[in-house]
Motif scaffolding. Structure first.
Motif, PDB file in Angstrom:
ATOM      1  N   LEU A 132      20.309  25.821   1.733  1.00 47.50           N
ATOM      2  CA  LEU A 132      20.455  27.057   2.497  1.00 47.50           C
ATOM      3  C   LEU A 132      21.603  27.925   1.998  1.00 47.50           C
ATOM      4  O   LEU A 132      21.822  29.016   2.522  1.00 47.50           O
ATOM      5  N   LEU A 184      19.274  27.782  11.109  1.00 44.23           N
ATOM      6  CA  LEU A 184      18.586  26.859  10.215  1.00 44.23           C
ATOM      7  C   LEU A 184      19.428  25.619   9.934  1.00 44.23           C
ATOM      8  O   LEU A 184      18.901  24.497   9.862  1.00 44.23           O
ATOM      9  N   ARG A 185      20.742  25.812   9.770  1.00 47.43           N
ATOM     10  CA  ARG A 185      21.616  24.660   9.545  1.00 47.43           C
ATOM     11  C   ARG A 185      21.575  23.716  10.746  1.00 47.43           C
ATOM     12  O   ARG A 185      21.607  22.492  10.590  1.00 47.43           O
ATOM     13  N   TYR A 190      18.147  21.790  10.718  1.00 49.79           N
ATOM     14  CA  TYR A 190      18.091  20.709   9.721  1.00 49.79           C
ATOM     15  C   TYR A 190      19.242  19.718   9.848  1.00 49.79           C
ATOM     16  O   TYR A 190      19.341  18.772   9.056  1.00 49.79           O
ATOM     17  N   TYR A 196      12.881  15.792   4.930  1.00 49.39           N
ATOM     18  CA  TYR A 196      12.037  16.980   4.733  1.00 49.39           C
ATOM     19  C   TYR A 196      12.634  17.841   3.628  1.00 49.39           C
ATOM     20  O   TYR A 196      13.827  18.166   3.654  1.00 49.39           O
ATOM     21  N   SER A 197      11.804  18.190   2.653  1.00 49.57           N
ATOM     22  CA  SER A 197      12.255  19.025   1.543  1.00 49.57           C
ATOM     23  C   SER A 197      12.272  20.492   1.978  1.00 49.57           C
ATOM     24  O   SER A 197      11.228  21.058   2.338  1.00 49.57           O
ATOM     25  N   ILE A 198      13.454  21.096   1.938  1.00 48.61           N
ATOM     26  CA  ILE A 198      13.580  22.502   2.329  1.00 48.61           C
ATOM     27  C   ILE A 198      12.943  23.404   1.284  1.00 48.61           C
ATOM     28  O   ILE A 198      12.349  24.438   1.606  1.00 48.61           O
ATOM     29  N   TYR A 199      13.026  23.020   0.016  1.00 48.13           N
ATOM     30  CA  TYR A 199      12.487  23.853  -1.057  1.00 48.13           C
ATOM     31  C   TYR A 199      10.959  23.868  -1.032  1.00 48.13           C
ATOM     32  O   TYR A 199      10.331  24.926  -1.095  1.00 48.13           O
ATOM     33  N   GLN A 211       9.099  22.681   1.480  1.00 49.72           N
ATOM     34  CA  GLN A 211       8.595  22.751   2.853  1.00 49.72           C
ATOM     35  C   GLN A 211       7.532  21.677   3.123  1.00 49.72           C
ATOM     36  O   GLN A 211       6.494  21.930   3.727  1.00 49.72           O
ATOM     37  N   ASP A 242      18.229  20.824  -3.166  1.00 50.74           N
ATOM     38  CA  ASP A 242      17.458  20.146  -2.123  1.00 50.74           C
ATOM     39  C   ASP A 242      17.987  18.724  -1.987  1.00 50.74           C
ATOM     40  O   ASP A 242      17.542  17.810  -2.687  1.00 50.74           O
TER      41      ASP A 242
END
Length: 320
Positions: free
Chosen positions: A44, A61-62, A65, A89-92, A94, A286
């Motif tokens: 992020l 968002l922080r 997650y 969960y992969s943020i990149y 999704q 990530d």
């Protein structure tokens, strides 16, 4: 009684290695998590400099997650989830990390097995020939290949293959893999496997030539020759098996090294495996994805060492 004792010792060895593996993975995960946390960047971070995204949205968002929690809480949450088979969960991407990880792991495992198989077959064939004819053409060729394979970086080898593949479009390097058949996957696997097997073949060649040459100088070989046994029988029945011990030891360390060292080769040659995925994870910061790749790579090293210990004891009764 002897068989029971051998089986008990083998079970004890496996159990002790598994305990050591758990401890090593715990330390590796803690160090990796701590270093990534100390770096002060995550997936992020890039959003913070985007004028279209407000700081309130980034903060939300922080919180979603869990990136705003203290280090200890974040690590314990991540570790407890990993124990249950959830890598996060992969943020990149999704997507859940395990849905991205397992297909890539299978491709890298296939690449590592292909490279090791080619290197083993080539090293055994040429190394035994070189040991039998010291100073002959096989011995000189063996020395040249050992020098070339051990001194040429994988990046240079990958670029050479990439230049050749530019003229051979049928190799499909870096192309789409969505519609590839089984034969297409095999053709795409071959170039990175050949690149990875070159330094392995050089290492295996040196070990095979030295071990077989040492075995051929033993007293029992001279005794077998005096009885009139054929040279082929002496080589394969009496010399080869004890000569495999150093090769098996090197194999154990090489298995994890191939998986961990395939980053450059996979990225240059476009093989969709763990190496290419780790580069994407680093570039996108990530953290859950990168932690999963590090854990899988560390596990591969430990499995390779365990396999080497088991194979050594199966091959050499003296170790049992």
């Amino acid at each position: 009684m002897l068989l029971f004792g051998a089986n008990f010792k083998m079970t004890k060895l496996i159990f002790s290695r598994l305990l050591q593996a758990v401890l090593v993975l715990l330390i590796v995960s803690l160090l990796t998590f701590g270093l990534l946390s100390a770096a002060g960047a995550d997936a992020l971070t890039a959003l913070s400099s985007d004028p279209k995204v407000s700081s309130a949205a980034v903060a939300e968002l922080r919180h979603v997650y869990g990136l705003d929690q203290p280090f200890a809480i974040r690590y314990l949450r991540w570790f407890s989830a990993v124990v249950q088979g959830d890598f996060g969960y992969s943020i990149y991407f999704q997507l859940p990390v395990q849905s991205i990880l397992w297909p890539r792991l299978l491709r890298t495992a296939a690449l590592a097995c292909a490279a090791l198989a080619i290197a083993w077959a080539f090293a055994l064939a040429l190394g035994m020939k070189a040991a039998q004819q010291r100073g002959g053409w096989a011995d000189r060729l063996c020395s040249m290949l050992i020098l070339f394979g051990s001194s040429t970086p994988r990046l240079v080898l990958a670029l050479i293959v990439l230049a050749f593949a530019g003229r051979a479009s049928w190799l499909n390097i870096g192309g789409s893999s969505a519609t590839l058949s089984a034969g297409g996957w095999l053709l795409r696997l071959l170039p990175p496997a050949l690149v990875l097997c070159v330094p392995l073949a050089a290492l295996f060649l040196a070990q095979t030539r030295a071990s077989v040459a040492e075995g051929l100088r033993q007293d029992f070989v001279r005794a077998a020759r005096s009885k009139g046994l054929p040279e082929r029988t002496i080589l394969f029945r009496h010399v080869l098996r004890p000569s495999l011990n150093p090769l098996i030891t090197v194999f154990g360390y090489s298995l994890g090294g191939v998986i961990g060292g395939s980053v450059i080769v996979e990225k240059v040659l476009g093989w969709p495996g763990l190496g290419e995925l780790s580069v994407t994870a680093v570039q996108s910061r990530d953290v859950p994805l990168l932690l999963a790749v590090v854990l899988i790579t560390s596990t591969a090293v430990l499995i390779g060492n365990l396999l080497a210990d088991i194979l050594l004891r199966l091959n050499d009764p003296r170790l049992r």
